[in-house]
Write a protein that holds these residues in place. Structure first.
Motif, mmCIF file in Angstrom:
data_model
loop_
_atom_site.group_PDB
_atom_site.id
_atom_site.type_symbol
_atom_site.label_atom_id
_atom_site.label_comp_id
_atom_site.label_asym_id
_atom_site.label_seq_id
_atom_site.Cartn_x
_atom_site.Cartn_y
_atom_site.Cartn_z
ATOM 1 N N VAL A 11 0.773 -1.063 0.179
ATOM 2 C CA VAL A 11 -0.138 -0.171 -0.049
ATOM 3 C C VAL A 11 0.678 1.206 -0.035
ATOM 4 N N ARG A 12 0.394 2.337 -0.888
ATOM 5 C CA ARG A 12 1.282 3.465 -0.746
ATOM 6 C C ARG A 12 0.354 4.507 -0.672
ATOM 7 N N TRP A 13 0.565 5.905 -0.478
ATOM 8 C CA TRP A 13 -0.552 6.746 -0.446
ATOM 9 C C TRP A 13 0.006 7.847 -1.916
ATOM 10 N N VAL A 14 -0.799 8.359 -2.138
ATOM 11 C CA VAL A 14 -0.806 9.512 -3.282
ATOM 12 C C VAL A 14 -1.560 10.841 -2.868
ATOM 13 N N ARG A 15 -0.768 11.863 -3.571
ATOM 14 C CA ARG A 15 -1.714 13.191 -3.314
ATOM 15 C C ARG A 15 -1.932 13.547 -4.626
ATOM 16 N N VAL A 16 -3.293 13.615 -4.739
ATOM 17 C CA VAL A 16 -3.913 14.212 -6.263
ATOM 18 C C VAL A 16 -3.545 15.557 -6.639
ATOM 19 N N ASN A 17 -3.189 15.807 -7.799
ATOM 20 C CA ASN A 17 -2.560 17.194 -8.322
ATOM 21 C C ASN A 17 -3.462 17.514 -9.671
ATOM 22 N N GLY A 18 -4.320 18.490 -9.468
ATOM 23 C CA GLY A 18 -5.084 18.638 -10.491
ATOM 24 C C GLY A 18 -6.694 18.346 -10.271
ATOM 25 N N PRO A 19 -7.268 18.827 -11.375
ATOM 26 C CA PRO A 19 -8.737 18.780 -11.441
ATOM 27 C C PRO A 19 -9.515 17.842 -12.186
ATOM 28 N N SER A 20 -8.646 16.658 -12.584
ATOM 29 C CA SER A 20 -9.092 15.797 -13.607
ATOM 30 C C SER A 20 -10.225 14.656 -12.997
ATOM 31 N N MET A 21 -9.921 14.544 -11.752
ATOM 32 C CA MET A 21 -10.963 13.577 -11.127
ATOM 33 C C MET A 21 -12.182 14.029 -10.276
ATOM 34 N N VAL A 22 -12.238 15.251 -10.313
ATOM 35 C CA VAL A 22 -13.701 16.156 -9.880
ATOM 36 C C VAL A 22 -14.670 15.401 -10.396
ATOM 37 N N PRO A 23 -15.644 15.277 -9.569
ATOM 38 C CA PRO A 23 -15.973 15.249 -8.275
ATOM 39 C C PRO A 23 -15.431 14.118 -7.215
ATOM 40 N N TYR A 26 -10.253 15.664 -5.228
ATOM 41 C CA TYR A 26 -10.028 17.117 -5.566
ATOM 42 C C TYR A 26 -8.636 17.227 -5.503
ATOM 43 N N ASP A 27 -8.059 18.351 -6.305
ATOM 44 C CA ASP A 27 -6.733 18.748 -5.896
ATOM 45 C C ASP A 27 -6.207 18.694 -4.339
ATOM 46 N N GLY A 28 -5.242 18.080 -4.274
ATOM 47 C CA GLY A 28 -4.777 18.119 -2.815
ATOM 48 C C GLY A 28 -5.283 16.802 -1.807
ATOM 49 N N ASP A 29 -6.312 16.096 -2.424
ATOM 50 C CA ASP A 29 -6.518 14.946 -1.520
ATOM 51 C C ASP A 29 -5.453 14.069 -1.723
ATOM 52 N N THR A 30 -5.491 13.271 -0.334
ATOM 53 C CA THR A 30 -4.704 12.091 -0.197
ATOM 54 C C THR A 30 -5.329 10.725 -0.262
ATOM 55 N N ALA A 31 -4.972 9.895 -0.883
ATOM 56 C CA ALA A 31 -5.506 8.417 -1.083
ATOM 57 C C ALA A 31 -4.669 7.460 -0.759
ATOM 58 N N LEU A 32 -5.008 6.243 -0.440
ATOM 59 C CA LEU A 32 -4.268 5.086 -0.282
ATOM 60 C C LEU A 32 -4.527 4.107 -1.607
ATOM 61 N N VAL A 33 -3.411 3.516 -1.989
ATOM 62 C CA VAL A 33 -3.492 2.937 -3.349
ATOM 63 C C VAL A 33 -2.978 1.496 -2.972
ATOM 64 N N ARG A 34 -3.571 0.318 -3.435
ATOM 65 C CA ARG A 34 -3.531 -1.009 -3.197
ATOM 66 C C ARG A 34 -2.634 -1.329 -4.410
ATOM 67 N N MET A 35 -1.224 -1.280 -4.262
ATOM 68 C CA MET A 35 -0.317 -1.466 -5.517
ATOM 69 C C MET A 35 -0.433 -3.171 -6.079
ATOM 70 N N GLY A 36 -0.485 -3.076 -7.322
ATOM 71 C CA GLY A 36 -0.634 -4.589 -7.857
ATOM 72 C C GLY A 36 -2.065 -5.156 -7.802
ATOM 73 N N ALA A 37 -2.991 -4.554 -7.475
ATOM 74 C CA ALA A 37 -4.325 -4.737 -7.455
ATOM 75 C C ALA A 37 -5.021 -4.998 -8.868
ATOM 76 N N ALA A 38 -5.893 -6.157 -9.068
ATOM 77 C CA ALA A 38 -6.504 -5.992 -10.588
ATOM 78 C C ALA A 38 -7.342 -5.099 -10.528
ATOM 79 N N PRO A 39 -7.454 -4.292 -11.385
ATOM 80 C CA PRO A 39 -8.679 -3.345 -11.486
ATOM 81 C C PRO A 39 -9.818 -3.896 -12.124
#
Length: 106
Positions: A11-23, A26-39
């Motif tokens: 697991v790693r965390w990422v910080r969102v940069n920019g408006p591409s995923m609104v709503p 949002y820009d500045g949100d921090t989220a957890l990523v399960r690396m290698g998980a099958a989408p």
């Protein structure tokens, strides 16, 4: 971290940069990523493109295509995604927003 079956979960965390995923995010949100998980279609994913190997992006998985995934930003007016760059390599699946509004990512 280990799953119940003994599988190692990265697991790693990422910080969102920019408006591409609104709503969803949002820009500045921090989220957890399960690396290698099958989408699955509809998942929010961490990706990179062959044409931009140093850039990581957060997008929504649409479908498998050309050995990768067709991904789009939720904000079509503010997103560079598979429409411009083609299929992306999915590195992991975002599951939880840590802040500033903690909760499950839909």
């Amino acid at each position: 971290m280990r799953a119940a079956g003994g599988e190692v979960i990265t697991v790693r965390w990422v910080r969102v940069n920019g408006p591409s995923m609104v709503p969803a995010l949002y820009d500045g949100d921090t989220a957890l990523v399960r690396m290698g998980a099958a989408p699955e279609p509809g998942d929010v994913v961490l990706v990179r493109w062959a044409s931009r190997p140093g850039q990581l992006s957060v997008k929504r998985a649409v479908r498998e295509q050309d050995g990768g995934w067709w991904v789009l930003g939720d904000n079509g007016f503010g997103s560079t995604d598979s429409r411009q760059l083609g299929a992306a390599e999915v590195l992991g699946v975002l599951r939880w927003r840590l802040g500033p509004r903690p909760g499950r990512i839909r």
